[in-house]
Design an enzyme around this catalytic site. Structure first.
Site, PDB file in Angstrom:
ATOM      1  N   ASN A   1     -20.999  30.118   9.252  1.00 31.26           N
ATOM      2  CA  ASN A   1     -21.123  29.218  10.394  1.00 31.26           C
ATOM      3  C   ASN A   1     -20.276  29.776  11.528  1.00 31.26           C
ATOM      4  O   ASN A   1     -19.102  30.098  11.328  1.00 31.26           O
ATOM      5  CB  ASN A   1     -20.639  27.806  10.028  1.00 31.26           C
TER       6      ASN A   1
ATOM      7  N   SER B   1     -26.145  26.429  11.067  1.00 27.84           N
ATOM      8  CA  SER B   1     -25.749  25.647  12.231  1.00 27.84           C
ATOM      9  C   SER B   1     -25.666  24.198  11.762  1.00 27.84           C
ATOM     10  O   SER B   1     -26.600  23.697  11.122  1.00 27.84           O
ATOM     11  CB  SER B   1     -26.773  25.810  13.357  1.00 27.84           C
ATOM     12  N   GLU B   2     -24.564  23.524  12.064  1.00 26.19           N
ATOM     13  CA  GLU B   2     -24.292  22.242  11.407  1.00 26.19           C
ATOM     14  C   GLU B   2     -25.271  21.136  11.808  1.00 26.19           C
ATOM     15  O   GLU B   2     -25.312  20.094  11.167  1.00 26.19           O
ATOM     16  CB  GLU B   2     -22.837  21.801  11.607  1.00 26.19           C
ATOM     17  N   ASN B   3     -26.049  21.355  12.853  1.00 28.24           N
ATOM     18  CA  ASN B   3     -27.058  20.346  13.193  1.00 28.24           C
ATOM     19  C   ASN B   3     -28.332  20.478  12.363  1.00 28.24           C
ATOM     20  O   ASN B   3     -29.331  19.835  12.665  1.00 28.24           O
ATOM     21  CB  ASN B   3     -27.378  20.390  14.691  1.00 28.24           C
TER      22      ASN B   3
ATOM     23  N   SER C   1     -26.427  19.008   5.613  1.00 26.35           N
ATOM     24  CA  SER C   1     -25.731  20.090   6.306  1.00 26.35           C
ATOM     25  C   SER C   1     -24.225  20.040   6.036  1.00 26.35           C
ATOM     26  O   SER C   1     -23.590  21.070   5.789  1.00 26.35           O
ATOM     27  CB  SER C   1     -25.999  19.983   7.808  1.00 26.35           C
TER      28      SER C   1
END
Lengths: 224, 223
Positions: free
Chosen positions: A25, A48-50, A90
């Protein structure tokens, strides 16, 4: 001769330490540059944390899709083999120790690996933390990418952070424009530093005790 | 017969009460149910607590609802975005309360509410300002913070496909908080791109099963 690194050169140096097959990340802002320098021949999957795994490069002009963005809310693409998932999944990836590496920016880092990167002591702006606290505790290795000192020349590596913490004892390795420093159980160990300065010069720009690693070498990067 | 389809956004929003806690999907504008939020201004509910990752941009969607003075509190991970001017103005004037929650904790608190879990211990925020006043516990040598469920009276989410039972799919990274919010509210209202016949969404590909959804409405109304 090796002088202070540009941001791109710090990103290049970090990219060399990301192994083939890693799940990574890259934090919003400066760490995003690391994606530009991932070495050829290594397959590295960017999270990607979304809700993306297998994030690809910025789309060509006119190909942007408002439903396909990164954590910085900028349009991106998805590689073949990539996947979409919810925030809950996530952050299970994040906290659950499934990410090999996370690269974060920093306001301050302490000698024990405390990280401060979400709030200063200036309370005029509303605070916002995003996913930084989850990433700081969850990734197996937390790399910090930062300038060694602030714009006004104050050290960012300190005995103790004075800004509010993002995570305690979180950071594994610090990459600055002057050095690569490991956070170890016995303090900060300098693995590499630039040829333009002596170890004592580096220590003078750092507000926590440093020691040179037994195999310390010069920090060298290509012109970029 | 089960039919969760509503003919217009206005009808889909009927019954939302003053003082409600509303879970609002979206990460930035991706997945933000902008038409539902704007129609909520006309619906009239006020003194709302909004749970959303961000605090709106520009003067549309969440920001428009905020500008209309309907939001008294926002619970989010990151209120500042480029263009979150309306929030910043109201916050500066002390007209809106803010609770900052780490992004993963925000999502997991809603999941806990939806899953009937009375809370959970997370290492996120341990030793930071955001853990202040919270119960902590060392688990396997690591400090953890007790976080409690976060339940909504209403969830407003954006999905891609729906059927009349309320099964949902999403589009790319617009999925974000949708599936979790859908399970965490008493009344889940989904704005969708298209409503299809039962069976047209492969059961293998349903992301949010019908049980979590109460009302579906096509963007622009009509089914």
């Amino acid at each position: 001769m090796s002088s202070k690194l540009t941001r791109s050169q710090i990103a290049w140096r970090i990219a060399q330490d990301i192994d083939d097959g890693s799940f990574v990340n890259l934090g919003i802002g400066m760490p995003e540059l690391v994606a530009n320098y991932l070495p050829d021949g290594r397959e590295i999957i960017i999270h990607s944390e979304n809700g993306l795994l297998g994030m690809g490069p910025v789309p060509e002009d006119g190909q942007e899709d408002g439903d396909l963005i990164n954590a910085g809310k900028k349009p991106v693409t998805l590689l073949d083999g990539g996947s979409y998932f919810s925030h809950t999944d996530s952050f299970a990836m994040v906290r659950g120790g499934h990410l090999d590496i996370c690269v974060l920016g920093a306001f301050q880092i302490s000698q024990t690996g405390d990280l401060a990167n979400w709030a200063t002591l200036n309370n005029t702006n509303p605070p916002g933390v995003g996913g930084a606290m989850d990433l700081a505790v969850g990734a197996r290795q937390v790399f910090v990418m930062t300038e060694h000192c602030t714009k006004s020349g104050e050290p960012k590596i300190l005995e103790q952070c004075t800004y509010p913490l993002t995570g305690a004892n979180s950071v594994s390795r610090i990459y600055t424009d002057l050095a690569v420093i490991d956070v170890t159980g016995s303090g900060l160990e300098v693995c590499e530093w630039i040829g333009d300065m002596t170890f004592d010069d580096l220590q003078a720009m750092t507000a926590a005790p440093l020691s040179p690693a037994s195999d310390a070498k010069q920090l060298t990067v290509p012109e970029l | 017969m089960i039919d969760k389809r509503f003919a217009s956004i206005e009808k889909a929003l009927a019954g939302i009460q003053d003082g409600s806690v509303i879970l609002v999907g979206g990460f930035g504008n991706a997945g933000s149910p902008i038409p539902l939020l704007e129609a909520l201004i006309d619906q009239g509910a006020t003194d709302l607590t909004i749970v959303s990752n961000n605090a709106g941009e520009g003067d549309f969607g969440l920001a428009a609802l905020m500008k209309a003075g309907r939001i008294s509190k926002i619970i989010c991970s990151y209120p500042r975005s480029s263009g979150s001017v309306i929030f910043e103005e109201l916050y500066g004037q002390g007209k809106i309360d803010l609770e900052v929650v780490p992004q993963g904790t925000l999502s997991e608190r809603m999941r806990a509410a939806g899953a009937g879990i009375g809370g959970f211990y997370t290492p996120t925020s341990a030793g930071t300002l955001l853990a202040k006043g919270k119960e902590t516990r060392e688990i396997e040598g690591k400090l953890h913070v007790l976080e409690l469920p976060l339940k909504g009276d209403v969830a407003l989410i954006k999905a891609d496909l729906a059927d009349r039972w309320g099964n949902l799919t999403y589009n790319k990274s617009a999925r974000n908080f949708g599936p979790t919010m859908a399970m965490a509210a008493d009344l889940t209202i989904a704005q969708v791109r298209q409503i299809v016949d039962l069976g047209e969404i492969s059961p293998e590909l349903v992301v949010t099963p019908s049980i979590f959804v109460d009302r579906v409405v096509k963007e622009g109304g009509q089914t």
